[in-house]
Design a protein around this motif. Sequence first.
Motif, mmCIF file in Angstrom:
data_model
loop_
_atom_site.group_PDB
_atom_site.id
_atom_site.type_symbol
_atom_site.label_atom_id
_atom_site.label_comp_id
_atom_site.label_asym_id
_atom_site.label_seq_id
_atom_site.Cartn_x
_atom_site.Cartn_y
_atom_site.Cartn_z
ATOM 1 N N VAL A 261 47.146 9.106 16.812
ATOM 2 C CA VAL A 261 46.580 9.575 18.073
ATOM 3 C C VAL A 261 47.764 9.710 19.021
ATOM 4 N N PHE A 262 48.128 10.955 19.320
ATOM 5 C CA PHE A 262 49.330 11.186 20.125
ATOM 6 C C PHE A 262 49.033 11.089 21.607
ATOM 7 N N GLN A 263 50.102 10.829 22.366
ATOM 8 C CA GLN A 263 49.975 10.711 23.814
ATOM 9 C C GLN A 263 49.429 12.032 24.414
ATOM 10 N N SER A 264 49.843 13.145 23.836
ATOM 11 C CA SER A 264 49.385 14.427 24.386
ATOM 12 C C SER A 264 48.426 15.150 23.434
ATOM 13 N N PHE A 265 47.727 14.398 22.620
ATOM 14 C CA PHE A 265 46.623 14.853 21.746
ATOM 15 C C PHE A 265 47.017 15.771 20.586
ATOM 16 N N HIS A 266 47.868 16.804 20.855
ATOM 17 C CA HIS A 266 48.263 17.763 19.819
ATOM 18 C C HIS A 266 47.066 18.416 19.125
ATOM 19 N N LEU A 267 46.095 18.838 19.897
ATOM 20 C CA LEU A 267 44.983 19.584 19.283
ATOM 21 C C LEU A 267 45.383 21.060 19.199
ATOM 22 N N LEU A 268 44.893 21.742 18.167
ATOM 23 C CA LEU A 268 45.196 23.173 18.039
ATOM 24 C C LEU A 268 44.202 23.945 18.900
ATOM 25 N N PRO A 269 44.712 24.725 19.870
ATOM 26 C CA PRO A 269 43.815 25.317 20.869
ATOM 27 C C PRO A 269 42.862 26.376 20.324
ATOM 28 N N VAL A 270 43.205 26.985 19.184
ATOM 29 C CA VAL A 270 42.338 28.058 18.668
ATOM 30 C C VAL A 270 41.260 27.533 17.728
ATOM 31 N N LEU A 271 41.295 26.241 17.445
ATOM 32 C CA LEU A 271 40.270 25.654 16.573
ATOM 33 C C LEU A 271 39.261 24.880 17.405
ATOM 34 N N ALA B 120 42.141 11.320 13.814
ATOM 35 C CA ALA B 120 42.951 10.248 13.207
ATOM 36 C C ALA B 120 42.152 9.483 12.156
ATOM 37 N N LEU B 121 40.821 9.483 12.311
ATOM 38 C CA LEU B 121 39.976 8.703 11.393
ATOM 39 C C LEU B 121 39.575 9.480 10.149
ATOM 40 N N VAL B 122 39.785 10.792 10.163
ATOM 41 C CA VAL B 122 39.079 11.651 9.207
ATOM 42 C C VAL B 122 39.470 11.405 7.743
ATOM 43 N N CYS B 123 40.686 10.990 7.495
ATOM 44 C CA CYS B 123 41.109 10.739 6.102
ATOM 45 C C CYS B 123 40.979 9.265 5.716
ATOM 46 N N ASN B 124 40.222 8.504 6.502
ATOM 47 C CA ASN B 124 40.081 7.057 6.258
ATOM 48 C C ASN B 124 41.423 6.365 6.049
ATOM 49 N N PRO B 125 42.335 6.454 7.029
ATOM 50 C CA PRO B 125 43.662 5.849 6.857
ATOM 51 C C PRO B 125 43.595 4.329 6.893
ATOM 52 N N ARG B 126 44.612 3.690 6.321
ATOM 53 C CA ARG B 126 44.718 2.227 6.380
ATOM 54 C C ARG B 126 45.317 1.787 7.711
ATOM 55 N N ILE B 127 46.085 2.695 8.309
ATOM 56 C CA ILE B 127 46.814 2.361 9.542
ATOM 57 C C ILE B 127 46.592 3.486 10.557
ATOM 58 N N ILE B 128 46.276 3.112 11.790
ATOM 59 C CA ILE B 128 46.211 4.121 12.850
ATOM 60 C C ILE B 128 47.241 3.780 13.924
ATOM 61 N N LEU B 129 48.108 4.756 14.190
ATOM 62 C CA LEU B 129 49.115 4.611 15.237
ATOM 63 C C LEU B 129 48.602 5.377 16.447
ATOM 64 N N ALA B 130 48.463 4.695 17.563
ATOM 65 C CA ALA B 130 47.847 5.335 18.724
ATOM 66 C C ALA B 130 48.737 5.148 19.951
ATOM 67 N N ASP B 131 49.072 6.285 20.564
ATOM 68 C CA ASP B 131 49.936 6.247 21.743
ATOM 69 C C ASP B 131 49.038 6.391 22.968
ATOM 70 N N GLU B 132 48.890 5.332 23.726
ATOM 71 C CA GLU B 132 48.040 5.317 24.923
ATOM 72 C C GLU B 132 46.647 5.875 24.622
ATOM 73 N N PRO B 133 45.911 5.247 23.687
ATOM 74 C CA PRO B 133 44.643 5.859 23.252
ATOM 75 C C PRO B 133 43.564 5.895 24.322
ATOM 76 N N THR B 134 43.691 5.096 25.380
ATOM 77 C CA THR B 134 42.628 5.071 26.388
ATOM 78 C C THR B 134 43.083 5.609 27.739
ATOM 79 N N ALA B 135 44.293 6.183 27.774
ATOM 80 C CA ALA B 135 44.890 6.538 29.068
ATOM 81 C C ALA B 135 44.054 7.536 29.866
ATOM 82 N N ASN B 136 43.348 8.424 29.180
ATOM 83 C CA ASN B 136 42.611 9.463 29.909
ATOM 84 C C ASN B 136 41.104 9.225 29.921
#
Length: 236
Positions: A90-100, A157-173
Amino acid sequence: MGQISLRSVCRTYASEAFSLTVLDQADLEIPDSAFAVICGPSGSGKSTLLNMIGALDRPDGGTITIAGTDIATLNEKQLAKFRNETIGFVFQSFHLLPVLTAAENVAWPLYFQGVKRRERMEIAREKLALVGLSDHANKLPGKLSGGQRQRVAIARALVCNPRIILADEPTANLDRKTAQGVLDLMSDLNAHHGVSFLCATHDNLVVEHARQIISLSEGKLHMQVVPTLNEVARHA
Ligand SMILES: Nc1ncnc2c1ncn2[C@@H]1O[C@H](COP(=O)(O)OP(=O)(O)OP(=O)(O)O)[C@@H](O)[C@H]1O
Ligand SMILES: [Mg+2]
């Protein structure tokens, strides 16, 4: 050895004009099923640390071992596979693809696992429901609020059922109610599914949930383990 292990890790940003050492022979051992937060002032190197643990950036020296694998031994293709299967970001600036759409963004990492579109979209909708966004699955990120985009990033971040989630400021917004909802979800995944969380944060709400508190100072990492209520009672 912990699930995430750093030995003598160094990272310096250098150009002709300046050199800034963010990590200086830093060591860290994060156990399985951790709920760890990285605290430190703005600019102290929290994102840099997450990026290296997630193998998006390489250290200048030292060893990073994730789930028993020394990530420096993997080539680019192996690394991409390893990240996809083991780690959610989970990135600080989300990194979502705008056309999807929201659902397509969440489904995207499954494409690399060869999951067919119909199944991908079904899983993506499940994850969006978990973060309370069922009604927004078909919207483009540009039509979502900051907090909603952040939740899409968490669902992805959850979609592939990862063992580890790295989250940069996950609640900031997020407003406090949504932040609490996201934390409840993270706590549930941690307690009942053994997913490890490593969050860079300034948010006390996140720190209150942590069982390991990592501070970054003068290039070194220090981890403090928060005792559980049972442990406190046993020593009382
Ligand atoms: N690509 C880069 N090149 C040069 N310096 C950089 C680069 N990326 C980060 N830095 C510097 O390294 C330091 C650590 O940055 P980093 O983004 O890891 O901090 P942070 O703890 O995540 O801060 P914040 O809380 O503001 O997100 C900062 O002083 C920053 O200016
Ligand atoms: Mg940062």
